[in-house]
Every structure is written in C-alpha cells, then in structure tokens.
Motif scaffolding. Structure first.
Motif, PDB file in Angstrom:
ATOM      1  N   HIS A  35       0.830  -1.206   0.000  1.00 40.57           N
ATOM      2  CA  HIS A  35       0.000   0.000   0.000  1.00 40.57           C
ATOM      3  C   HIS A  35       0.869   1.263   0.000  1.00 40.57           C
ATOM      4  O   HIS A  35       0.638   2.209  -0.755  1.00 40.57           O
ATOM      5  CB  HIS A  35      -0.890  -0.024   1.244  1.00 40.57           C
ATOM      6  N   HIS A  83      -3.663   9.525   1.401  1.00 38.40           N
ATOM      7  CA  HIS A  83      -2.770   8.502   1.964  1.00 38.40           C
ATOM      8  C   HIS A  83      -1.839   9.110   3.009  1.00 38.40           C
ATOM      9  O   HIS A  83      -1.528   8.474   4.015  1.00 38.40           O
ATOM     10  CB  HIS A  83      -1.980   7.795   0.858  1.00 38.40           C
ATOM     11  N   TRP A 131     -13.186   6.437   0.240  1.00 39.28           N
ATOM     12  CA  TRP A 131     -12.749   6.736   1.598  1.00 39.28           C
ATOM     13  C   TRP A 131     -13.918   7.178   2.470  1.00 39.28           C
ATOM     14  O   TRP A 131     -14.865   7.791   1.976  1.00 39.28           O
ATOM     15  CB  TRP A 131     -11.758   7.913   1.579  1.00 39.28           C
ATOM     16  N   ASP A 166      -9.328   4.302   4.301  1.00 37.51           N
ATOM     17  CA  ASP A 166      -9.231   3.868   2.906  1.00 37.51           C
ATOM     18  C   ASP A 166     -10.038   2.589   2.703  1.00 37.51           C
ATOM     19  O   ASP A 166      -9.768   1.588   3.365  1.00 37.51           O
ATOM     20  CB  ASP A 166      -7.743   3.626   2.595  1.00 37.51           C
ATOM     21  N   HIS A 170      -7.410  -2.419  -2.442  1.00 39.36           N
ATOM     22  CA  HIS A 170      -5.985  -2.668  -2.144  1.00 39.36           C
ATOM     23  C   HIS A 170      -5.690  -2.474  -0.648  1.00 39.36           C
ATOM     24  O   HIS A 170      -4.664  -2.921  -0.156  1.00 39.36           O
ATOM     25  CB  HIS A 170      -5.055  -1.811  -3.012  1.00 39.36           C
TER      26      HIS A 170
HETATM   27 MN   MN3 Z   1      -5.015   3.286  -0.706  1.00 41.76          MN
END
Ligand code: MN3
Length: 206
Positions: A35, A83, A131, A166, A170
């Motif tokens: 990630h 992120h 998100w 998140d 992934h």
């Molecule tokens: Mn992410």
C-alpha cells in the motif's frame, strides 16, 4: 496545519511513523508495505508527472490536454493527500479522542459514539473505491462525515479532513477479502483520534 502537512514540490513519498508490521493483526505487514511503496508511491509519481506536464503545456501554449491533466491532478493529488493522512489516522492500539475534539463532536453529532457509528457506516457504504472522511467545514464551522468516491469525488470544497479510512480494495482485500465491514471495524480499533484532534485544533484557526 502546515506542520502536519509540510510538503513542498516535488512531492515525495513520506516515511511511515511506524514499521510495516506495527498495525498487525488488524492491518497485515505485506498489505501495508504494498500500500505504501506501490499504491501511495504511484500517486506521488502521478502528481509530480502531472505538474511537470502542466508546466510543459504552459510553455507551449497548447492546452489540448488540459482537461485530462486537470483530472489527473485532482485524482493523484487527492490520492497523495489522503494517503498522507491515512498513515497518521492509524496508530498501534489506537488513541482515544481528547476532550477538545470530543466536545465539538458531541455538539455536532450528539455523542462520540454516534459520530463513530456514522463514520463506520458511511465508510462501509462507499460505492466502489473510496474513503470515509471526518472533516471540519470552516464556513459553517461544523464537523461532517463525508464519503469520497475514488479520491476526489463527493468532497465539499474547503473542508479540512481530520481522519480518513481507505476502502479501496488494495487496502484490505488480501486480508479481509470482500468483508469491507471487518476492515472498517479493524480500522476503528487503530484510529488515532489524537491526530484528528490536532488537525481540528489547527483547522478552527482558519
Ligand atoms: Mn489506498
């Protein structure tokens, strides 16, 4: 605010404040490493490349590609910022919410538990990739729970995100498969409400 988001161009992949395995068993080390070093790094690269291309466009005066580049700017830019916030939004064992933020949450949501329940539910129900976001809206001076689709859609301009989760696949699929709710429940155990309170204290000064 800038002390917490202190980056200058060209953007760089920020180091994590903890080891890749620090959030186990809730967030496994392999998922965390991929990630951070692949997905987040990709947004940083995409953001820098888009800014470079826009510089070229300005030099040539040919704005044929400006729509696609503007979209890429929002996508990669939002991906990088979210992120960057995500790595601060989680901490081993989680951190409780300080009274300074809890008071504001109670004023806007009734109780801390109600806000957290809305945050978890909204995050689980994000359509496709995106998100959950706890944000401060500085015009009405109100805390809001928002969803973000992809990285950049459904935002309100001007809000300051305080805590983000998140729910792109992934982030959880290798560990939780299609059980997004299990991942969000795990995130809530890692949530760093102290970080959210620091962001809130800075945001109310805007
Ligand atoms: Mn992410």
């Amino acid at each position: 605010m800038d002390k917490l988001l202190n980056q200058t161009y060209p953007f760089q992949l920020p180091a994590l404040g903890f080891a890749y395995e620090a959030l186990e068993p809730h967030f496994d080390a392999r998922t965390m490493e991929i990630h951070h070093t692949k997905h987040h790094a990709g947004y940083v690269t995409g953001l820098n490349q888009t800014l470079e291309k826009l510089q070229e466009v300005r030099k040539t005066g040919d704005y044929t590609s400006v729509q696609a580049l503007s979209r890429n700017l929002a996508f990669h830019g939002s991906g990088h910022m979210l992120h960057y916030l995500l790595w601060h939004s989680m901490t081993p064992g989680g951190k409780p919410m300080p009274a300074s933020l809890a008071k504001a949450v109670e004023a806007d949501f009734g109780t801390v538990e109600a806000m957290q329940a809305q945050f978890a539910a909204a995050t689980i129900k994000v359509e496709t990739s995106g998100w959950g976001v706890l944000a401060y809206e500085p015009v009405g001076r109100k805390l809001l729970v928002l969803q973000a689709e992809r990285h950049q859609d459904l935002a309100i301009w001007g809000v300051v995100p305080l805590l983000v989760c998140d729910v792109w696949e992934h982030a959880y699929y290798t560990q939780y498969a299609n059980n997004r709710g299990q991942w969000v429940a795990a995130f809530m155990k890692l949530a760093n409400w102290d970080f959210a309170a620091q962001r809130y204290a800075a945001a109310v000064k805007i």
